[in-house]
Design a protein around this motif. Structure first.
Motif, mmCIF file in Angstrom:
data_model
loop_
_atom_site.group_PDB
_atom_site.id
_atom_site.type_symbol
_atom_site.label_atom_id
_atom_site.label_comp_id
_atom_site.label_asym_id
_atom_site.label_seq_id
_atom_site.Cartn_x
_atom_site.Cartn_y
_atom_site.Cartn_z
ATOM 1 N N CYS A 1 -51.493 9.092 36.368
ATOM 2 C CA CYS A 1 -51.011 10.466 36.226
ATOM 3 C C CYS A 1 -49.548 10.588 36.641
ATOM 4 O O CYS A 1 -49.024 9.772 37.408
ATOM 5 N N ARG B 1 -56.784 6.765 33.740
ATOM 6 C CA ARG B 1 -55.403 6.855 33.286
ATOM 7 C C ARG B 1 -54.495 7.255 34.450
ATOM 8 O O ARG B 1 -54.819 8.150 35.232
ATOM 9 N N TYR C 1 -49.909 12.852 21.390
ATOM 10 C CA TYR C 1 -50.687 12.806 22.630
ATOM 11 C C TYR C 1 -50.988 14.209 23.152
ATOM 12 O O TYR C 1 -52.014 14.431 23.816
ATOM 13 N N ASP D 1 -59.605 13.128 35.501
ATOM 14 C CA ASP D 1 -59.729 13.634 34.142
ATOM 15 C C ASP D 1 -60.017 15.138 34.221
ATOM 16 O O ASP D 1 -60.249 15.697 35.292
ATOM 17 N N TYR E 1 -50.779 13.139 32.065
ATOM 18 C CA TYR E 1 -51.205 11.740 32.009
ATOM 19 C C TYR E 1 -50.070 10.860 31.477
ATOM 20 O O TYR E 1 -49.332 11.255 30.571
ATOM 21 N N ASN F 1 -61.071 6.759 28.432
ATOM 22 C CA ASN F 1 -61.566 7.503 29.585
ATOM 23 C C ASN F 1 -60.401 7.814 30.511
ATOM 24 O O ASN F 1 -59.896 6.944 31.217
ATOM 25 N N TYR F 2 -59.987 9.087 30.530
ATOM 26 C CA TYR F 2 -58.787 9.469 31.293
ATOM 27 C C TYR F 2 -58.995 9.414 32.803
ATOM 28 O O TYR F 2 -58.041 9.555 33.554
ATOM 29 N N LYS F 3 -60.209 9.198 33.232
ATOM 30 C CA LYS F 3 -60.440 9.023 34.670
ATOM 31 C C LYS F 3 -59.674 7.814 35.185
ATOM 32 O O LYS F 3 -59.294 7.752 36.355
ATOM 33 N N ASN G 1 -54.613 15.659 23.960
ATOM 34 C CA ASN G 1 -54.989 16.315 25.215
ATOM 35 C C ASN G 1 -55.691 17.644 24.951
ATOM 36 O O ASN G 1 -56.662 18.003 25.635
ATOM 37 N N ARG H 1 -59.218 16.929 23.952
ATOM 38 C CA ARG H 1 -60.033 16.533 25.113
ATOM 39 C C ARG H 1 -60.434 17.770 25.912
ATOM 40 O O ARG H 1 -61.560 17.888 26.390
ATOM 41 N N GLY I 1 -58.502 3.048 30.483
ATOM 42 C CA GLY I 1 -57.836 4.343 30.570
ATOM 43 C C GLY I 1 -57.394 4.863 29.220
ATOM 44 O O GLY I 1 -57.015 6.028 29.098
ATOM 45 N N THR J 1 -54.967 7.870 39.926
ATOM 46 C CA THR J 1 -56.004 7.835 38.905
ATOM 47 C C THR J 1 -57.220 8.603 39.422
ATOM 48 O O THR J 1 -57.283 8.966 40.588
#
Length: 241
Positions: free
Chosen positions: A226, A224, A121, A94, A207, A220-222, A125, A128, A217, A91
């Motif tokens: 991987c 999520r 998804y 992002d 992700y 906020n993909y930080k 992405n 984002r 997650g 994780t």
């Protein structure tokens, strides 16, 4: 508007973009303008006019070839400036943390080569990524996406509808968009006109799904998890040319 007038406008705009350094946009305009002009010439009954058009087309083809050579030169990998190895279930990665620092107000054009744009998804992405581009690249004027064409048997127009919505939203922000389909596309690459090239093994889609869905997650993909992948950032030294 007649085909000849539209082609003329595109080719004039191509020259303008070439002169101000927007070479990705110039390349697209040259290609489209030449194609339209050639179609018009085929229907021109006057032989003398047709010969004059053919000579003009050759001039534009020469310019287009020169632009193509410049684009190819800028897409050549130069010096590695960063390498990130992302392990399975890591994780803290992002898009902003991985390559946000390379996206700045000197970036006026972006090329994204991403083969797979078919699932919800994957469109998320892409959004984002574009949100980051709009935030960091204050002078962004042109975005080109190259992807594979996909037709869902249940909804054959879904891909074009989704990408069309994204295109329309960017164009409302005065960013010109070009979407090109290449069925043989395999590599994933991000080219920034400030000279950086970012290669991600899995492209934008590294992700894992939020599990359970409503957990940290999701937004906020930080946070999520991987999939395993490698990221290489290159600097092309011909960026200023």
């Amino acid at each position: 508007m007649s085909g000849a007038l539209k082609a003329k406008e595109q080719l004039i705009r191509a020259v303008e973009c070439d002169q101000i350094g927007r070479i990705l946009e110039a390349q697209t305009l040259y290609q489209d303008g030449i194609t339209q002009l050639m179609s018009f010439v085929e229907t021109e009954p006057d032989e003398n006019k047709r010969k004059a058009f053919v000579l003009r087309i050759k001039e534009y083809i020469d310019r287009a070839d020169a632009i193509k050579a410049r684009v190819n030169g800028k897409l050549m990998l130069g010096q590695v400036v960063d390498h990130i190895s992302i392990e399975e279930n890591d994780t803290g990665y992002d898009y902003d943390q991985i390559f946000g620092k390379y996206m700045d107000d000197k970036t006026i054009e972006i090329l994204l080569e991403e083969p797979y744009m078919t699932q919800n998804y994957q469109y998320q992405n892409l959004i984002r990524f574009l949100e980051l581009a709009i935030t960091n690249c204050k002078n962004l004027k042109y975005f080109r996406l190259i992807t594979k064409e996909y037709s869902d048997p249940k909804n054959p127009d879904q891909q074009k509808t989704n990408l069309g919505q994204i295109r329309a939203d960017l164009e409302r922000r005065y960013i010109v968009v070009s979407i090109k389909y290449e069925d043989t596309l395999h590599d994933r690459r991000i080219y920034l006109s400030n000279g950086y090239i970012i290669k991600i093994g899995r492209g934008l889609h590294f992700y894992k799904a939020a599990n359970p869905m409503y957990s940290i997650g999701l937004v906020n993909y930080k946070y999520r998890k991987c999939l395993q992948t490698d990221v290489d950032v290159w600097r092309n030294n011909s960026a200023a040319s």
